[in-house]
Design a protein around this motif. Structure first.
Motif, PDB file in Angstrom:
ATOM      1  N   HIS A 228      39.418  37.512  37.997  1.00 15.83           N
ATOM      2  CA  HIS A 228      38.112  37.411  37.904  1.00 15.83           C
ATOM      3  C   HIS A 228      37.477  37.300  39.176  1.00 15.83           C
ATOM      4  CE1 HIS A 228      38.243  36.679  33.811  1.00 15.83           C
ATOM      5  NE2 HIS A 228      38.984  35.624  33.874  1.00 15.83           N
ATOM      6  N   PHE A 229      38.319  36.826  40.377  1.00 11.51           N
ATOM      7  CA  PHE A 229      37.397  36.446  41.480  1.00 11.51           C
ATOM      8  C   PHE A 229      37.981  37.307  42.741  1.00 11.51           C
ATOM      9  CE2 PHE A 229      37.961  32.387  39.355  1.00 11.51           C
ATOM     10  CZ  PHE A 229      36.904  32.606  38.750  1.00 11.51           C
ATOM     11  N   PHE A 230      39.269  37.776  42.911  1.00 14.35           N
ATOM     12  CA  PHE A 230      39.686  38.507  44.095  1.00 14.35           C
ATOM     13  C   PHE A 230      39.788  40.147  43.705  1.00 14.35           C
ATOM     14  CE2 PHE A 230      41.197  34.343  44.507  1.00 14.35           C
ATOM     15  CZ  PHE A 230      41.273  34.295  46.146  1.00 14.35           C
ATOM     16  N   ASN A 231      39.535  40.709  42.459  1.00 19.04           N
ATOM     17  CA  ASN A 231      39.726  42.021  41.991  1.00 19.04           C
ATOM     18  C   ASN A 231      38.471  42.687  42.469  1.00 19.04           C
ATOM     19  OD1 ASN A 231      40.472  44.312  41.150  1.00 19.04           O
ATOM     20  ND2 ASN A 231      39.913  43.961  38.835  1.00 19.04           N
ATOM     21  N   THR A 232      38.396  43.181  43.681  1.00 20.77           N
ATOM     22  CA  THR A 232      37.008  43.725  44.207  1.00 20.77           C
ATOM     23  C   THR A 232      37.607  44.998  44.865  1.00 20.77           C
ATOM     24  OG1 THR A 232      35.040  43.355  45.263  1.00 20.77           O
ATOM     25  CG2 THR A 232      37.078  42.524  46.084  1.00 20.77           C
ATOM     26  N   LYS A 233      36.607  45.796  45.346  1.00 19.79           N
ATOM     27  CA  LYS A 233      36.852  47.140  46.081  1.00 19.79           C
ATOM     28  C   LYS A 233      37.516  46.875  47.321  1.00 19.79           C
ATOM     29  CE  LYS A 233      32.406  47.829  48.556  1.00 19.79           C
ATOM     30  NZ  LYS A 233      31.139  48.339  48.661  1.00 19.79           N
ATOM     31  N   ASN A 234      38.354  47.789  47.773  1.00 22.86           N
ATOM     32  CA  ASN A 234      39.430  47.889  48.831  1.00 22.86           C
ATOM     33  C   ASN A 234      40.427  46.881  48.838  1.00 22.86           C
ATOM     34  OD1 ASN A 234      38.373  50.063  50.208  1.00 22.86           O
ATOM     35  ND2 ASN A 234      36.567  48.691  51.326  1.00 22.86           N
ATOM     36  N   PHE A 235      40.727  46.417  47.523  1.00 29.88           N
ATOM     37  CA  PHE A 235      41.827  45.357  47.566  1.00 29.88           C
ATOM     38  C   PHE A 235      42.682  45.762  46.546  1.00 29.88           C
ATOM     39  CE2 PHE A 235      39.073  42.566  49.974  1.00 29.88           C
ATOM     40  CZ  PHE A 235      40.126  41.907  50.724  1.00 29.88           C
ATOM     41  N   VAL A 236      43.988  46.055  46.638  1.00 30.52           N
ATOM     42  CA  VAL A 236      44.857  46.323  45.715  1.00 30.52           C
ATOM     43  C   VAL A 236      46.131  45.093  45.384  1.00 30.52           C
ATOM     44  CG1 VAL A 236      46.895  47.904  45.114  1.00 30.52           C
ATOM     45  CG2 VAL A 236      44.977  48.888  45.852  1.00 30.52           C
ATOM     46  N   PHE A 237      46.170  44.716  44.252  1.00 28.26           N
ATOM     47  CA  PHE A 237      47.054  43.592  43.816  1.00 28.26           C
ATOM     48  C   PHE A 237      48.090  44.090  43.278  1.00 28.26           C
ATOM     49  CE2 PHE A 237      43.215  41.191  44.792  1.00 28.26           C
ATOM     50  CZ  PHE A 237      43.589  39.958  45.219  1.00 28.26           C
ATOM     51  N   ILE A 238      49.485  43.752  43.498  1.00 28.31           N
ATOM     52  CA  ILE A 238      50.643  44.161  42.876  1.00 28.31           C
ATOM     53  C   ILE A 238      51.173  42.810  42.479  1.00 28.31           C
ATOM     54  CG2 ILE A 238      53.029  45.240  42.975  1.00 28.31           C
ATOM     55  CD1 ILE A 238      50.159  46.304  45.346  1.00 28.31           C
ATOM     56  N   LEU A 239      51.346  42.604  41.146  1.00 24.94           N
ATOM     57  CA  LEU A 239      51.994  41.257  40.439  1.00 24.94           C
ATOM     58  C   LEU A 239      53.528  41.629  40.133  1.00 24.94           C
ATOM     59  CD1 LEU A 239      48.805  40.914  40.590  1.00 24.94           C
ATOM     60  CD2 LEU A 239      49.301  39.052  38.824  1.00 24.94           C
ATOM     61  N   ALA A 240      54.220  41.152  40.834  1.00 23.91           N
ATOM     62  CA  ALA A 240      55.741  41.383  40.307  1.00 23.91           C
ATOM     63  C   ALA A 240      55.978  40.355  39.366  1.00 23.91           C
ATOM     64  CB  ALA A 240      56.668  41.619  41.425  1.00 23.91           C
ATOM     65  N   THR A 241      56.559  40.864  38.068  1.00 22.14           N
ATOM     66  CA  THR A 241      56.779  39.764  37.073  1.00 22.14           C
ATOM     67  C   THR A 241      57.994  40.427  36.098  1.00 22.14           C
ATOM     68  OG1 THR A 241      55.492  40.680  35.419  1.00 22.14           O
ATOM     69  CG2 THR A 241      54.409  39.162  37.005  1.00 22.14           C
ATOM     70  N   ASP A 242      58.614  39.463  35.764  1.00 20.08           N
ATOM     71  CA  ASP A 242      59.526  39.759  34.471  1.00 20.08           C
ATOM     72  C   ASP A 242      58.460  39.578  33.271  1.00 20.08           C
ATOM     73  OD1 ASP A 242      60.972  39.645  32.418  1.00 20.08           O
ATOM     74  OD2 ASP A 242      62.638  38.770  33.310  1.00 20.08           O
ATOM     75  N   THR A 243      57.932  40.559  32.948  1.00 22.94           N
ATOM     76  CA  THR A 243      56.717  40.574  31.921  1.00 22.94           C
ATOM     77  C   THR A 243      57.180  39.909  30.825  1.00 22.94           C
ATOM     78  OG1 THR A 243      55.723  42.535  32.976  1.00 22.94           O
ATOM     79  CG2 THR A 243      55.053  41.633  30.613  1.00 22.94           C
ATOM     80  N   GLN A 244      58.333  40.014  30.206  1.00 23.36           N
ATOM     81  CA  GLN A 244      58.925  39.235  28.936  1.00 23.36           C
ATOM     82  C   GLN A 244      58.894  37.906  29.280  1.00 23.36           C
ATOM     83  OE1 GLN A 244      62.506  40.763  27.516  1.00 23.36           O
ATOM     84  NE2 GLN A 244      62.361  39.692  25.282  1.00 23.36           N
ATOM     85  N   GLN A 245      59.515  37.283  30.495  1.00 21.85           N
ATOM     86  CA  GLN A 245      59.446  35.829  30.551  1.00 21.85           C
ATOM     87  C   GLN A 245      58.095  35.364  30.781  1.00 21.85           C
ATOM     88  OE1 GLN A 245      62.188  33.693  30.810  1.00 21.85           O
ATOM     89  NE2 GLN A 245      60.737  32.239  31.098  1.00 21.85           N
ATOM     90  N   LEU A 246      57.441  36.096  31.397  1.00 27.51           N
ATOM     91  CA  LEU A 246      55.823  35.698  31.727  1.00 27.51           C
ATOM     92  C   LEU A 246      55.041  35.466  30.285  1.00 27.51           C
ATOM     93  CD1 LEU A 246      53.851  34.773  33.771  1.00 27.51           C
ATOM     94  CD2 LEU A 246      52.961  37.367  33.583  1.00 27.51           C
TER      95      LEU A 246
END
Length: 469
Positions: A228-246
């Motif tokens: 909601h707040f950090f997803n803006t142009k010139n920024f790339v976020f990589i969220l490393a997760t065990d998706t099933q656990q999340l």
């Protein structure tokens, strides 16, 4: 300001040749560079033991050569109970602090971040926000309605229901304005950083690690804040997760019937999977001293793999727990044989009754003879119904694995003598086995220059080794 998210500079892909992931990181970098213009959020999915943290930290040290990078360890900041503040601090320490030429800008950006904490958090945390600030019940909000919403109306003309509606409208408007203001500050931050460090290029990478270790509510807060707040142009976020656990964590908050998969998909532009190493590769990582071109050492690695497979252990998480004993042994001033050390750890963690018996009086644990025939005492059958197989030590000699495991245990007490091996009742080449087995078991040693450990030393190490959770 100290940086609790600092990444050691010596963690590079060159240190992990067994599972060389440099090419995969380069593929991701090229892809994400093309997606940075409007911002991008990628979910890097990997099961526990796949090496998410190692991959992210190696990738961080590659990325920082050409890009601004922020590394955010969510688990290290879990104690703050405030994801927005923790993420803002990581931006400050890793991006804003280096901008010595632009201290006024840094101050302004932090100020906007604090304002956002008060008026623009996700709706999931409105209850928390009300507790902290009293914003929702503040009657002074109504005095701003005429200005903020261009409604010319007296306060006493409003009924209770309409008051609540107006307050909600005003609160929503301030939230929207707060999001816009904060995103604008991030865009200015990116421009300022790239203008100051001309050797750096867009996008700014933000690597988020350890989400699946966090409290469920905190993990959700981190994800929602980023989207909601950090997803803006010139920024790339990589969220490393065990998706099933999340997904399990999300259901713990919203209920077991909640569609956590669809919920998560709203926050990610895409999801990719980091494949876990196989068991053999994982053993190579844990025992680098055996990762060579020496054929004997390759057989040693295969035998360690056989130890896990024979006992039906195929989870990297479980295997990593067993390898705790190896790390403890490295710190001792004795020479340990790796085979019996791992085997004892398996017994302690998976078969504690048998381990207790061995610790006190010793004894036979494996329920076949050299020929594979079943022993009469069924109480000594660790894995009922096990299909027994042979393991080849040399080109001339092989032996049923479970009997070989018993020989490994006996070696701890130096009980095997040449005559004992000669008396093996089988069709095996006993002379060859007696020649090669002591050499084979001594290939895998820890602290090989020190005095050979005794049984009590092995038990001392195992008393400090971890348990399955």
């Amino acid at each position: 300001m100290s940086n609790i998210h600092e990444v050691p500079s010596d963690i590079t892909f060159d240190k992990f040749p067994v599972i060389d992931r440099r090419s995969y990181s380069e593929h991701l970098t090229n892809f994400l560079n093309s997606k940075s213009k409007e911002g991008y959020v990628l979910n890097l999915n990997a099961e526990w033991g796949a090496g998410k943290t190692t991959f992210l930290q190696c990738w961080y040290n590659e990325l920082k050569k050409d890009h601004p990078v922020v590394y955010f360890d969510a688990w290290k900041s879990d104690f703050t109970h405030d994801a927005m503040l923790a993420i803002t601090e990581s931006f400050h320490s890793q991006l804003m602090s280096p901008l010595k030429e632009n201290e006024e800008f840094c101050s302004q950006a932090i100020s906007k971040g604090v304002h956002l904490l008060k008026v623009a958090l996700p709706s999931l945390f409105v209850g928390y926000l009300k507790h902290k600030t009293g914003t929702d019940s503040d009657e002074s909000l109504l005095g701003d309605i005429s200005i903020e919403l261009n409604i010319d109306i007296e306060n006493d003309e409003l009924g209770d229901a309409l008051k609540e509606t107006m307050k909600a409208m005003l609160s929503q408007k301030k939230k929207a304005n707060g999001i816009h203001t904060f995103r604008k500050a991030l865009e200015e931050l990116a421009e300022s950083y790239l203008a100051t460090f001309k050797n750096m290029h867009a996008p700014i990478y933000v690597l988020v690690d350890e989400l699946d270790r966090c409290r469920p509510t905190y993990a959700i807060e981190v994800i929602e804040c980023i989207k909601h707040f950090f997803n803006t142009k010139n920024f790339v976020f990589i969220l490393a997760t065990d998706t099933q656990q999340l997904q399990h964590s999300i259901k713990a908050v919203y209920g077991q019937g909640f569609d956590s998969s669809s919920y998560l998909s709203r926050f990610f532009n895409n999801s990719v999977t980091l494949e876990a190493p196989n068991i053999y590769e994982f053993i190579q990582i844990k025992l680098p001293e055996l990762s060579s071109s020496n054929p004997t050492e390759n057989i040693a690695l295969l035998f360690i793999q056989e130890l896990f497979q024979w006992h039906n252990i195929d989870s990297l998480r479980d295997i990593d727990k067993i390898f705790d004993c190896v790390e403890i042994a490295r710190s001792k001033n004795k020479c340990f044989k790796i085979f019996p050390l791992i085997l004892l750890a398996i017994l302690k963690i998976k078969f504690p009754n048998y381990y207790a018996n061995y610790s006190s009086i010793g004894g036979v644990f494996y329920n076949t003879s050299t020929t594979g025939s079943r022993r009469q005492n069924k109480d000594l059958d660790l894995v009922p119904g096990k299909i027994y197989s042979k393991f080849q030590i040399t080109n001339q000699s092989n032996i049923f694995t479970d009997y070989l495991l018993q020989l490994v245990l006996n070696f701890i007490d130096n009980e095997l003598q040449h005559g004992f091996l000669q008396r093996i009742n089988s069709k095996l080449d006993a002379i060859s086995l007696s020649t090669h087995f002591p050499q084979f078991i001594s290939v895998a040693l820890i602290n090989k220059e020190l005095e050979l450990a005794k049984k009590k030393d092995y038990l001392s190490v195992l008393n400090f080794a971890g348990h399955f959770q």
